[in-house]
Scaffold this active site. Structure first.
Site, PDB file in Angstrom:
ATOM      1  N   LYS A   1      -1.623  -9.291   2.745  1.00 19.01           N
ATOM      2  CA  LYS A   1      -0.851  -8.884   3.930  1.00 19.01           C
ATOM      3  C   LYS A   1      -1.721  -7.947   4.770  1.00 19.01           C
ATOM      4  CE  LYS A   1       2.915  -6.037   3.747  1.00 19.01           C
ATOM      5  NZ  LYS A   1       2.471  -4.861   4.512  1.00 19.01           N
TER       6      LYS A   1
ATOM      7  N   GLU B   1       8.856  -4.481  10.598  1.00 19.18           N
ATOM      8  CA  GLU B   1       9.348  -3.211  10.049  1.00 19.18           C
ATOM      9  C   GLU B   1       9.895  -2.314  11.163  1.00 19.18           C
ATOM     10  OE1 GLU B   1       6.740  -1.335   7.236  1.00 19.18           O
ATOM     11  OE2 GLU B   1       7.921   0.517   7.210  1.00 19.18           O
TER      12      GLU B   1
ATOM     13  N   GLU C   1      -1.750  -5.493   8.314  1.00 11.73           N
ATOM     14  CA  GLU C   1      -0.974  -4.836   9.363  1.00 11.73           C
ATOM     15  C   GLU C   1      -1.621  -5.052  10.725  1.00 11.73           C
ATOM     16  OE1 GLU C   1      -0.079  -0.702   8.716  1.00 11.73           O
ATOM     17  OE2 GLU C   1       0.844  -1.109   6.766  1.00 11.73           O
TER      18      GLU C   1
ATOM     19  N   ASP D   1       0.832  -1.207   0.000  1.00 10.21           N
ATOM     20  CA  ASP D   1       0.000   0.000   0.000  1.00 10.21           C
ATOM     21  C   ASP D   1       0.870   1.262   0.000  1.00 10.21           C
ATOM     22  OD1 ASP D   1       0.924  -0.227   2.567  1.00 10.21           O
ATOM     23  OD2 ASP D   1      -1.014   0.011   3.549  1.00 10.21           O
ATOM     24  N   SER D   2       2.205   1.076   0.111  1.00  5.15           N
ATOM     25  CA  SER D   2       3.130   2.205  -0.057  1.00  5.15           C
ATOM     26  C   SER D   2       2.968   2.811  -1.454  1.00  5.15           C
ATOM     27  CB  SER D   2       4.575   1.752   0.160  1.00  5.15           C
ATOM     28  OG  SER D   2       4.857   0.600  -0.600  1.00  5.15           O
TER      29      SER D   2
ATOM     30  N   ASP E   1      -1.362  -5.976  -0.327  1.00  8.46           N
ATOM     31  CA  ASP E   1      -1.706  -5.360   0.969  1.00  8.46           C
ATOM     32  C   ASP E   1      -3.202  -5.120   1.087  1.00  8.46           C
ATOM     33  OD1 ASP E   1       0.212  -4.920   2.920  1.00  8.46           O
ATOM     34  OD2 ASP E   1       1.060  -3.172   1.898  1.00  8.46           O
TER      35      ASP E   1
HETATM   36  O1  KIV Z   1       3.741  -1.206   1.541  1.00  3.10           O
HETATM   37  C1  KIV Z   1       4.861  -1.752   1.519  1.00  3.10           C
HETATM   38  O2  KIV Z   1       5.628  -1.644   0.549  1.00  3.10           O
HETATM   39  C2  KIV Z   1       5.253  -2.540   2.679  1.00  3.10           C
HETATM   40  C3  KIV Z   1       6.656  -3.016   2.791  1.00  3.10           C
HETATM   41  C4  KIV Z   1       7.617  -1.917   2.913  1.00  3.10           C
HETATM   42  C5  KIV Z   1       6.813  -4.031   3.851  1.00  3.10           C
HETATM   43  O3  KIV Z   1       4.440  -2.802   3.516  1.00  3.10           O
END
Ligand code: KIV
Length: 263
Positions: free
Chosen positions: A111, A180, A113, A43-44, A82
């Site tokens: 994934k 992280e 959080e 989600d970055s 994510d």
């Molecule tokens: O969103 C992302 O790219 C991440 C990684 C940095 C672990 O969660």
């Protein structure tokens, strides 16, 4: 292709897992030809691809679109997507709808959080047949609650909390856990005490694998330089000088040449 069994096997055999965050088809196509173990559609992307100031702005529509693009570009890689901001905090039905959209976009796992209230949801998702990767330590979707991007688990209480959460994620059925921005020692302790592999980013050398965002490891943004980042290229300067060169050739009328034109 890697699968959830390969993750556990790699940990047992003490082979490190490499994961790269990637958001689009053209870079996924390049990653598909490398030996990396898996791709995360993180989600970055809200920050890196869409220019927002945090991952809070990632929506299920964005995650779905980028996941489908990455899967088309990297058909041979195990892809984890994510679950976006609050998708596991609005009840089971909402969470399952998000899981369905990401899996039908082509992801092989999701994934999530945090632990705590997410645990029953994680158990349900795993029971429904969808592999879940956990994510502890600095969880960027909670950035406002954490008070910024800072190392987590530095004191005994917060370190013990992360250890406890890692065990809970292990028991809930996660096949791997991202750690992280935690101290090396905590990264080591968690990795040695859970049965599933840990994948670190800013969590030291002892985790069972490492993840970096593609743009970060390529050096696309000179202003982003956290301590944990190793840059393997200087894509910022490469892109900038290539585009500048193109502009110069157009201005000076040296592009296109006769060979680059149709007769
Ligand atoms: O969103 C992302 O790219 C991440 C990684 C940095 C672990 O969660």
């Amino acid at each position: 292709m890697t699968n959830i069994h390969s993750f556990k096997r790699k940990k047992q055999d003490r082979n490190k897992i490499s994961m790269v965050t990637c958001y689009d088809a053209w870079s996924a196509k390049i990653l598909n030809q490398t030996d990396i173990d898996c791709i995360l559609v993180g989600d970055s992307l809200a920050v890196v691809m869409h220019g927002f100031d945090s991952t809070v702005h990632a929506t299920i529509e964005m995650m779905e679109l980028h996941t489908a693009a990455v899967v088309r570009g990297a058909p041979d890689k195990f892809v984890i997507a994510d679950m976006p901001f609050l998708s596991c905090s609005k009840g089971l039905t909402h969470a399952m709808e998000a899981v369905q959209r990401l899996m039908q976009a082509g992801a092989h796992a999701v994934k999530i959080e945090g632990a705590d209230h997410q645990l029953p949801i994680i158990e349900h998702i795993v029971e429904a047949g969808v592999p879940v990767m956990g994510h502890l330590g600095l969880t960027p979707q909670s950035i406002h609650n954490l008070g910024g991007h800072r190392v987590q688990g530095k004191d005994q209480d917060s370190g013990e909390k992360i250890m406890k959460q890692a065990h809970e994620l292990d028991l809930a059925g996660c096949f791997a856990v991202v750690l992280e921005c935690v101290p090396n020692k905590l990264g080591d302790c968690v990795s040695r005490s859970v049965s599933v592999p840990t994948i670190g980013i800013g969590a030291g050398p002892h985790t069972d694998g490492q993840v970096l965002v593609l743009q970060d490891l390529l050096g696309a943004d000179p202003d982003f330089s956290p301590k944990f980042l190793r840059r393997y290229s200087n894509v910022h300067d490469l892109v900038s000088s290539s585009v500048q060169h193109f502009h110069q050739d157009v201005s000076e009328q040296t592009f296109p040449s006769v060979e680059e034109s149709y007769g």
